[in-house]
Design a protein around this motif. Structure first.
Motif, PDB file in Angstrom:
ATOM      1  N   MET A  50     -15.462  -4.054   8.519  1.00  0.00           N
ATOM      2  CA  MET A  50     -14.396  -3.970   9.511  1.00  0.00           C
ATOM      3  C   MET A  50     -13.453  -5.165   9.385  1.00  0.00           C
ATOM      4  O   MET A  50     -12.229  -5.018   9.515  1.00  0.00           O
ATOM      5  N   GLU A  51     -13.990  -6.345   9.117  1.00  0.00           N
ATOM      6  CA  GLU A  51     -13.146  -7.525   8.918  1.00  0.00           C
ATOM      7  C   GLU A  51     -12.301  -7.368   7.656  1.00  0.00           C
ATOM      8  O   GLU A  51     -11.128  -7.736   7.625  1.00  0.00           O
ATOM      9  N   ARG A  52     -12.896  -6.822   6.585  1.00  0.00           N
ATOM     10  CA  ARG A  52     -12.149  -6.564   5.358  1.00  0.00           C
ATOM     11  C   ARG A  52     -11.027  -5.557   5.609  1.00  0.00           C
ATOM     12  O   ARG A  52      -9.893  -5.754   5.148  1.00  0.00           O
ATOM     13  N   ASP A  53     -11.322  -4.482   6.345  1.00  0.00           N
ATOM     14  CA  ASP A  53     -10.295  -3.497   6.672  1.00  0.00           C
ATOM     15  C   ASP A  53      -9.182  -4.124   7.504  1.00  0.00           C
ATOM     16  O   ASP A  53      -8.010  -3.822   7.310  1.00  0.00           O
ATOM     17  N   ARG A  54      -9.557  -5.022   8.437  1.00  0.00           N
ATOM     18  CA  ARG A  54      -8.544  -5.676   9.252  1.00  0.00           C
ATOM     19  C   ARG A  54      -7.632  -6.541   8.396  1.00  0.00           C
ATOM     20  O   ARG A  54      -6.427  -6.562   8.574  1.00  0.00           O
ATOM     21  N   ARG A  55      -8.209  -7.247   7.412  1.00  0.00           N
ATOM     22  CA  ARG A  55      -7.384  -8.083   6.549  1.00  0.00           C
ATOM     23  C   ARG A  55      -6.509  -7.247   5.621  1.00  0.00           C
ATOM     24  O   ARG A  55      -5.397  -7.646   5.296  1.00  0.00           O
ATOM     25  N   LEU A  56      -7.000  -6.080   5.195  1.00  0.00           N
ATOM     26  CA  LEU A  56      -6.211  -5.228   4.304  1.00  0.00           C
ATOM     27  C   LEU A  56      -5.105  -4.479   5.030  1.00  0.00           C
ATOM     28  O   LEU A  56      -3.983  -4.382   4.531  1.00  0.00           O
ATOM     29  N   THR A  57      -5.422  -3.918   6.190  1.00  0.00           N
ATOM     30  CA  THR A  57      -4.477  -3.028   6.867  1.00  0.00           C
ATOM     31  C   THR A  57      -3.878  -3.601   8.136  1.00  0.00           C
ATOM     32  O   THR A  57      -2.879  -3.094   8.621  1.00  0.00           O
ATOM     33  N   GLY A  58      -4.507  -4.618   8.720  1.00  0.00           N
ATOM     34  CA  GLY A  58      -4.001  -5.177   9.966  1.00  0.00           C
ATOM     35  C   GLY A  58      -4.666  -4.615  11.203  1.00  0.00           C
ATOM     36  O   GLY A  58      -4.412  -5.072  12.306  1.00  0.00           O
ATOM     37  N   THR A  59      -5.521  -3.593  11.056  1.00  0.00           N
ATOM     38  CA  THR A  59      -6.232  -3.030  12.197  1.00  0.00           C
ATOM     39  C   THR A  59      -7.712  -2.912  11.843  1.00  0.00           C
ATOM     40  O   THR A  59      -8.075  -2.750  10.677  1.00  0.00           O
ATOM     41  N   PHE A  60      -8.585  -2.974  12.847  1.00  0.00           N
ATOM     42  CA  PHE A  60     -10.023  -2.901  12.602  1.00  0.00           C
ATOM     43  C   PHE A  60     -10.453  -1.525  12.119  1.00  0.00           C
ATOM     44  O   PHE A  60     -11.388  -1.397  11.351  1.00  0.00           O
ATOM     45  N   ARG A  61      -9.803  -0.474  12.569  1.00  0.00           N
ATOM     46  CA  ARG A  61     -10.230   0.871  12.194  1.00  0.00           C
ATOM     47  C   ARG A  61      -9.423   1.437  11.035  1.00  0.00           C
ATOM     48  O   ARG A  61      -9.692   2.523  10.552  1.00  0.00           O
ATOM     49  N   GLY A  62      -8.406   0.724  10.578  1.00  0.00           N
ATOM     50  CA  GLY A  62      -7.578   1.221   9.488  1.00  0.00           C
ATOM     51  C   GLY A  62      -8.260   1.081   8.143  1.00  0.00           C
ATOM     52  O   GLY A  62      -8.989   0.127   7.894  1.00  0.00           O
ATOM     53  N   GLN A  63      -8.035   2.038   7.268  1.00  0.00           N
ATOM     54  CA  GLN A  63      -8.581   1.990   5.921  1.00  0.00           C
ATOM     55  C   GLN A  63      -7.474   2.347   4.946  1.00  0.00           C
ATOM     56  O   GLN A  63      -6.529   3.046   5.288  1.00  0.00           O
ATOM     57  N   THR A  64      -7.597   1.838   3.737  1.00  0.00           N
ATOM     58  CA  THR A  64      -6.591   2.111   2.723  1.00  0.00           C
ATOM     59  C   THR A  64      -7.274   2.534   1.433  1.00  0.00           C
ATOM     60  O   THR A  64      -8.409   2.145   1.171  1.00  0.00           O
ATOM     61  N   ASP A  65      -6.577   3.356   0.650  1.00  0.00           N
ATOM     62  CA  ASP A  65      -7.106   3.761  -0.643  1.00  0.00           C
ATOM     63  C   ASP A  65      -6.307   3.142  -1.780  1.00  0.00           C
ATOM     64  O   ASP A  65      -6.421   3.561  -2.918  1.00  0.00           O
ATOM     65  N   ASN A  66      -5.513   2.133  -1.476  1.00  0.00           N
ATOM     66  CA  ASN A  66      -4.721   1.454  -2.488  1.00  0.00           C
ATOM     67  C   ASN A  66      -5.648   0.645  -3.395  1.00  0.00           C
ATOM     68  O   ASN A  66      -6.379  -0.218  -2.931  1.00  0.00           O
ATOM     69  N   PRO A  67      -5.667   0.914  -4.720  1.00  0.00           N
ATOM     70  CA  PRO A  67      -6.589   0.184  -5.601  1.00  0.00           C
ATOM     71  C   PRO A  67      -6.180  -1.262  -5.849  1.00  0.00           C
ATOM     72  O   PRO A  67      -6.988  -2.062  -6.300  1.00  0.00           O
ATOM     73  N   VAL A  68      -4.937  -1.603  -5.550  1.00  0.00           N
ATOM     74  CA  VAL A  68      -4.458  -2.967  -5.782  1.00  0.00           C
ATOM     75  C   VAL A  68      -4.374  -3.672  -4.437  1.00  0.00           C
ATOM     76  O   VAL A  68      -3.770  -3.165  -3.485  1.00  0.00           O
TER      77      VAL A  68
END
Length: 86
Positions: A50-68
Motif C-alpha cells: 500500500m505504501e508502494r502504491d501510494r508512492r507510485l500513484t499518490g493514493t493508497f488504493r491506486g494501482q498502476t500497470d506502467n512498467p517504467v
C-alpha cells in the motif's frame, strides 16, 4: 390494553439514529477508500505494498500497470530493513 403510539416514538427515533449512523459510517469508509470496501487484517506485506502504491500513484488504493517507474521514484526507497536478532 393497547399501547399508545407516543410510547414507541423514542424507540423509533433511536432505531432511526442507529440506522443513520451506520449508513453514514459506511459511506465515509467507502469515500475514504476511493469507493472500495475497506481492507481488514493487513499484514506487513500488505502495508508495504500500500505504501508502494501510494508512492507510485499518490493514493493508497491506486494501482498502476506502467512498467517504467516515474522519474525520481528510484531515489525514494520505501523499503524498510528488518532489525537483526542478536
Amino acid at each position: 390494553m393497547p399501547v399508545p403510539f407516543e410510547t414507541l416514538l423514542p424507540y423509533a427515533i433511536m432505531i432511526g439514529m442507529f440506522g443513520a449512523t451506520g449508513a453514514g459510517m459506511t459511506a465515509f469508509k467507502k469515500w475514504q477508500n476511493e469507493g472500495l470496501m475497506p481492507r481488514y487484517s493487513l499484514d506487513q506485506w500488505d502495508r508495504q505494498m500500500m505504501e508502494r502504491d501510494r508512492r507510485l500513484t499518490g493514493t493508497f488504493r491506486g494501482q498502476t500497470d506502467n512498467p517504467v517507474a516515474p522519474p525520481g521514484f528510484e531515489f525514494s526507497n520505501g523499503w524498510k530493513l528488518e532489525k537483526r536478532y542478536t
